[in-house]
Enzyme design. Sequence first.
Site, short mmCIF file in Angstrom:
data_model
loop_
_atom_site.label_atom_id
_atom_site.label_comp_id
_atom_site.label_asym_id
_atom_site.label_seq_id
_atom_site.Cartn_x
_atom_site.Cartn_y
_atom_site.Cartn_z
N TRP B 321 0.87 -0.68 -0.38
CA TRP B 321 -0.30 0.22 0.27
C TRP B 321 0.82 0.89 -0.17
O TRP B 321 0.31 2.03 -0.42
CB TRP B 321 -0.98 0.04 1.20
CG TRP B 321 -1.40 1.47 1.25
CD1 TRP B 321 -2.85 1.22 0.79
CD2 TRP B 321 -1.20 2.74 2.20
NE1 TRP B 321 -3.79 2.83 1.51
CE2 TRP B 321 -2.39 3.31 1.82
CE3 TRP B 321 -0.40 2.70 2.50
CZ2 TRP B 321 -2.39 4.72 2.87
CZ3 TRP B 321 -0.29 4.25 3.41
CH2 TRP B 321 -1.28 5.02 3.21
N HIS B 322 2.00 1.07 0.23
CA HIS B 322 2.81 2.61 0.88
C HIS B 322 3.40 2.62 -0.37
O HIS B 322 3.60 4.08 -0.95
CB HIS B 322 3.79 2.07 1.76
CG HIS B 322 3.68 1.89 3.22
ND1 HIS B 322 2.77 1.03 3.65
CD2 HIS B 322 3.38 3.58 4.16
CE1 HIS B 322 2.45 0.88 5.26
NE2 HIS B 322 2.91 3.00 5.35
N GLY B 323 3.74 2.24 -1.20
CA GLY B 323 4.39 1.57 -2.71
C GLY B 323 4.55 1.32 -3.54
O GLY B 323 4.55 -0.15 -3.27
#
Lengths: 343, 464
Positions: B321-323
């Site tokens: 989700w972060h990257g």
Amino acid sequence: MKSHAYEVTAVDVGRLVLEVLAPCFGIALLLHAAVFLQLLPDPWPALDLERTVITHQAEASRTDHGANVVFVGDSSCLMDLSGTVLEQAAGDDLEYLNLGTFSYLGFGGFTTILARCVEQNRESLQMVVVLVHPQMLRNSDPAAEYLVFLSDYYAVADHMGAPSFYSRLESMLGLHIVRGRLLGRLPQVLPGAYGREYGFNLNLDRHMTRNLGSATDPNRYVAGSGQGTAEYRLAASLEPLCQGMKAVLPEGIKLAVALAPIPESMAPPEYTLRRDALLGRWADWMHADLVLTNLPAVMPDSLFATNTHLNEEGARRFTELMGRWLGELLRGEPATGPEKRAR
Amino acid sequence: MLFNSTIFLQFFAAFLLLFFLCRKSLAARNYLVLGASCLFYAWWDYRFLALLMVTGCVDFAVGLGMVSSRTKRRRRGFLCLSLVVDLSILGFFKYFNFFVDSFAALLAPLHLNLATLEILLPVGISFYTFQSLSYVVDVYRGQAEPTRSLVQYLAYISFFPQLVAGPIERCRDLLPQFQRTLVVTGAGMREGLWLILWGLFKKVVVADNLAPMVELVFDHPSPGGPAVLLGAVAFALQIYGDFSGYSDVARGLARVLGFNLSVNFRLPYFAKDIREFWQRWHVTLSSWLRDYLYISLGGNRRGELRTYVNLLVTMLLGGLWHGAAWNFVLWGGWHGVGLMVHRWWRGYGSERFRLPGWLAWFLTMAFVLCGWLLFRARSWDHIQLLFCSLGSWTVLPWAAEFVMRLLMFFLPLGLIEWWQRRTGNDFVVLAAPGWVRCGVQSLLLLSLVLFWQKKSVPFIYFQF
């Protein structure tokens, strides 16, 4: 339906804001009073790469080093002379000092620095070498902000930056005092390759002191990156500015001029001849006593860090030639290194 | 438009005035919030406003569709529609190139040439997509009533203080605030101003000043162990200052307007185990992952082994989700393994041996710092370099200056947070005697002016 209700009055809001703002003005008052009563250290605003170099060189210029030879100039002067080699070349009887600056101060700025240095080193000083990159002779405007910075530093005044709403607010709150007198003395990270090489402003300052005022450009030259933009000519508007430098030198101190080398890939055809002509005309404007015509006009790309700066090895080779010639000249020995043209 | 920019200050001042003028009409206030939020978002790139609106309109319609559905199958159909639309938009804009690149690397021996596209990542897409999805799932589960006002719904998912980097608000918390009369109190305003000041201090003074130090270490070709450790500490403080600073400003802005947003950070670096860390770090994402992913996967209801697998999968996806990069997946996996080990330890190990508090804290922080190395690394080679450097004790010549500067920015942050933890009160400064309260707030304000940058530095989490 109602959107929202305020259970707070304008007076409450005013009190809230005042609670934060009033002490700010109190602190500002204290800061200004501390400056007035000389309770704070003098400004030393080495807040970034440019200002660290200017601060170092300005400080060096107002210190008695017993220097016999002083170099003045732009960033090529700062980076193209190796402090280690100069130290070796100095031997027992000659002292060198490099006062080159990173940001372009123009001949006006160089003269200001030189005048201070002459004041402090009048007894020992025998020669001043002005070393600049040939592109500088096209007369790009000096960085006005750094000129003000330099004069503020010499005047032991707090530098306020370019006039704007923000700088006025800062000055009113006394923040320029905090910045120049306290923050600059704390470590500030240098950008990019300079950060990786030196780390912080304090490390660069110490490096320059150890290396007689010289620094090393840590970048790596990409061959051909500056091709097509090189233009070497002498701007007529420089003439009056050049004459100021000789005027600050007392009788007996020789003024020599030299141009920094350029990368092979950037050299136009017959560049050495053009460089000599340029140098000769510029030397006339400067009223120079000596012209260093036979220092290399061009050096291999592999010896460069950027278009305008030599790398460590390049600076070593260039300084060896420069140091040998200057040593012989000042000791009155016959020249065996690059030819010189005495005037 | 960044919170730490002059243009935002002007924007918010104008908004406050209009907000005051709209005090008699709920509808007018919601239109105003929606319009301002659209302007706020469009300031970055107006074209991507359409994506936000599509996500919002689809999920709003899905919510209404679910209510009118009589069968569970139909409701599930609506849920799938929302998931497909939202995740397709997110997947395309955020992960398309990542998957194509990864697939190409996998098929490299076959010499297949897979083309990637030049896709710009819409700012805040992960945040508003998750927020909108939570609404749909809550309505599907019967945990929330769908709204019948499109304006209210769009205002809820696009509320400008938290639009681009959270907190990820649940509909049951934020949506009702667009449906009722709010009360702006003196205490709320005082707390809001404190949150804005403290949040900006963490961002502008702490995070932005640590950023070049972090780069110094992470861009160094051979940093050595001590520098990597210091770099990890600096990055831990930078990312915390940056992200929690944003969350605090968001909460503060909302509080000044009379809204309440969720707490996103609860002093995470005081955690004494990795589970506690995740109860304190990015709380709204952790709880989102727990409620909508971990529990949906079965949580701890399907046996011990499945619980471990669920933990790992949840954290891997949380990392992703972060990257769109493998180092984020690895970071998620690292924390997943940490949570698995912690769960095992809680079940078996802690009965036999209890760690002293300081050692538990130290081990947790060491684990978290190693995780930040994975998070900050640029590539697999870089991860190797960083972890191999930990074995070398070469001290770089600027280590002392690094420590000095690190302390300079850590001390004020650490001191206030220590005070907050000791009293258990986030607003402890406001409860202090007048001279302390005024002094601290004024020093924060002065340091903000001192370090305010003409060119605002974007928040790290904007890229997520």
